[in-house]
Design a protein around this motif. Structure first.
Motif, short mmCIF file in Angstrom:
data_model
loop_
_atom_site.label_atom_id
_atom_site.label_comp_id
_atom_site.label_asym_id
_atom_site.label_seq_id
_atom_site.Cartn_x
_atom_site.Cartn_y
_atom_site.Cartn_z
N LEU A 1 0.82 -1.21 0.00
CA LEU A 1 0.00 0.00 0.00
C LEU A 1 0.86 1.26 0.00
CD1 LEU A 1 -2.85 -1.04 2.49
CD2 LEU A 1 -2.97 -0.84 -0.01
N ARG A 2 2.03 1.19 0.60
CA ARG A 2 2.94 2.33 0.58
C ARG A 2 3.69 2.40 -0.74
NH1 ARG A 2 5.50 1.56 6.70
NH2 ARG A 2 3.89 2.78 7.82
N LEU A 3 3.96 1.24 -1.32
CA LEU A 3 4.74 1.19 -2.55
C LEU A 3 3.95 1.65 -3.76
CD1 LEU A 3 7.29 0.41 -4.07
CD2 LEU A 3 6.46 -1.96 -4.12
N LEU A 4 2.66 1.37 -3.82
CA LEU A 4 1.87 1.69 -5.01
C LEU A 4 1.89 3.18 -5.36
CD1 LEU A 4 -1.21 -0.70 -4.65
CD2 LEU A 4 0.66 -0.82 -6.32
N PRO A 5 1.59 4.08 -4.41
CA PRO A 5 1.66 5.51 -4.77
C PRO A 5 3.08 5.95 -5.10
CG PRO A 5 1.25 5.24 -2.41
CD PRO A 5 1.10 3.89 -3.02
N LEU A 6 4.08 5.36 -4.43
CA LEU A 6 5.47 5.72 -4.72
C LEU A 6 5.84 5.30 -6.14
CD1 LEU A 6 8.20 6.80 -3.78
CD2 LEU A 6 8.72 4.52 -2.88
N PRO B 1 17.27 18.12 -11.84
CA PRO B 1 17.47 17.67 -10.45
C PRO B 1 16.28 17.96 -9.54
CG PRO B 1 19.40 18.85 -11.24
CD PRO B 1 18.32 19.06 -12.26
N VAL B 2 15.45 18.94 -9.95
CA VAL B 2 14.28 19.27 -9.13
C VAL B 2 13.31 18.09 -9.08
CG1 VAL B 2 12.31 20.83 -8.91
CG2 VAL B 2 14.53 21.72 -9.64
N PHE B 3 13.23 17.31 -10.15
CA PHE B 3 12.34 16.16 -10.17
C PHE B 3 12.78 15.14 -9.12
CE2 PHE B 3 11.40 18.00 -14.26
CZ PHE B 3 10.07 17.71 -14.47
N GLN B 4 14.08 14.86 -9.05
CA GLN B 4 14.58 13.92 -8.06
C GLN B 4 14.30 14.44 -6.65
OE1 GLN B 4 18.38 11.96 -8.75
NE2 GLN B 4 19.01 12.41 -6.66
N HIS B 5 14.49 15.73 -6.45
CA HIS B 5 14.22 16.36 -5.16
C HIS B 5 12.77 16.16 -4.74
CE1 HIS B 5 13.66 19.41 -2.10
NE2 HIS B 5 12.95 20.17 -2.91
N LEU B 6 11.82 16.40 -5.63
CA LEU B 6 10.40 16.28 -5.30
C LEU B 6 10.01 14.82 -5.06
CD1 LEU B 6 8.90 18.84 -7.84
CD2 LEU B 6 9.27 19.15 -5.38
N VAL B 7 10.53 13.90 -5.87
CA VAL B 7 10.23 12.47 -5.68
C VAL B 7 10.72 12.01 -4.31
CG1 VAL B 7 10.84 10.14 -6.44
CG2 VAL B 7 10.17 11.86 -8.11
N CYS B 8 11.89 12.47 -3.93
CA CYS B 8 12.46 12.05 -2.65
C CYS B 8 11.68 12.62 -1.47
CB CYS B 8 13.94 12.44 -2.58
SG CYS B 8 14.96 11.49 -3.74
N ARG B 9 11.16 13.80 -1.61
CA ARG B 9 10.30 14.34 -0.56
C ARG B 9 9.02 13.52 -0.44
NH1 ARG B 9 11.71 19.04 1.76
NH2 ARG B 9 9.59 19.28 2.55
N PHE C 1 8.74 10.41 -1.14
CA PHE C 1 9.06 9.10 -0.58
C PHE C 1 8.79 9.06 0.91
CE2 PHE C 1 12.08 6.63 1.90
CZ PHE C 1 11.83 5.35 1.46
N PHE C 2 9.21 10.10 1.63
CA PHE C 2 9.03 10.11 3.07
C PHE C 2 7.56 10.13 3.46
CE2 PHE C 2 13.46 11.31 2.76
CZ PHE C 2 14.02 10.58 3.80
N ARG C 3 6.75 10.78 2.66
CA ARG C 3 5.31 10.78 2.94
C ARG C 3 4.72 9.40 2.68
NH1 ARG C 3 2.44 16.46 1.25
NH2 ARG C 3 3.93 17.86 2.29
N ALA D 1 16.03 14.96 -0.55
CA ALA D 1 14.81 15.60 -0.07
C ALA D 1 15.03 17.04 0.39
CB ALA D 1 14.17 14.77 1.04
N PRO D 2 16.14 17.38 1.07
CA PRO D 2 16.33 18.78 1.49
C PRO D 2 16.61 19.73 0.33
CG PRO D 2 17.55 17.28 2.90
CD PRO D 2 17.12 16.49 1.72
#
Length: 278
Positions: free
Chosen positions: A26-31, A61-69, A71-73, A107-108
């Motif tokens: 359930l966590r993996l599907l949205p990711l 690089p902004v795309f990687q930044h947003l994806v990583c943020r 991920f934590f959610r 993420a930062p």
């Protein structure tokens, strides 16, 4: 050649029940959906960015930044940032604990990773890393000069690189001696005279009741099993990303002195009873 670190104690056994596996899915599907959409958008943007900007890559690089943020959610992990990522010309160096480091350090803020060549083949993560401009290092004899030239070219183009000087991941409870070879690139006379290197400490906090090394990934531990364990954890723990003050490269006589000071500062960010491990 990379020397893989192995703990004197075997990894903690992982037992995932049906509910744990369901939680992970359930966590993996949205990711997974976020990864697919972001990768498609990134590739489209890169078609325009590449001919216009070359190695400077101001957008992707902004795309990687947003994806990583995100991920934590999706994973439910806590992210704490202490200090501030550097601005201007420079590079960052960090201790290496897990595949999670990619998310924790992106993420930062946007950053370009210098990573081992195996990462390019990781499902999902490898595709995103390649598209986002990760520099893959194959530590074979005879490759050092070519790879240093590649890093020098990236830095001269203004990319801020993230390097793991330990050369291997650990259980997160120690900092291994920093390898100094890549630090030679930072002292290149052709780089900005104000070039800086920022030490960063990654401090993972295990879920309540779990071993302190819960988020560590080292040796021959399987990626898939470790990934599922992290995604299934309940409650989740978190990670603290500690940004230390940047060091001006011009203040150091050679790569060994610069590496030693970076290692010292990264160690300082660890709990006092972990600082002598290594």
């Amino acid at each position: 050649m990379t020397t893989t670190w192995n703990s004197p104690e075997p990894p903690d056994p992982v037992h995932l029940g049906t509910a744990d596996k369901l939680r992970a899915v359930l966590r993996l599907l949205p990711l997974a959906l976020i990864l697919l959409v972001s990768l498609a958008a990134l590739l489209l943007v890169r078609m325009v960015e590449a001919p216009l900007c070359g190695l400077r890559r101001p957008v992707t690089p902004v795309f990687q930044h947003l994806v990583c943020r995100m991920f934590f959610r999706c994973a439910g992990m806590r992210l704490k940032v202490t200090g501030k990522p550097m601005k201007g010309a420079g590079a960052m160096v960090s201790n290496h604990v897990s595949w999670l480091d990619i998310f924790s350090l992106s993420a930062p803020g946007p950053v370009f990773f210098v990573s081992k060549s195996e990462v390019r083949n990781w499902p999902g993560i490898g595709h995103l890393a390649r598209a986002a401009g990760t520099v893959f290092i194959d530590r074979k004899r005879g490759e050092a000069k070519r790879q240093q030239d590649q890093l020098r070219e990236r830095l001269a183009a203004g990319q801020r690189l993230m390097v793991f000087p330990e050369g291997t991941s650990t259980d997160g409870k120690r900092v291994l001696p920093f390898k100094t070879s890549l630090f030679a690139v930072f002292l290149d006379k052709g780089l900005d005279p104000l070039f800086q290197v920022q030490p960063v400490t990654l401090l993972y906090r295990a879920p309540e009741g779990a071993p302190a090394r819960f988020y560590g990934w080292w040796g021959d531990m399987e990626f898939g099993g470790n990934f599922l364990k992290v995604m299934a954890a309940r409650p989740q723990g978190g990670v603290e990303v500690i940004y230390h003050p940047p060091l001006r490269v011009a203040d150091f006589p050679d790569r060994k002195a610069l590496a030693a000071e970076c290692e010292r500062r990264v160690r300082e960010g660890m709990p006092w009873d972990w600082q002598q491990a290594g």
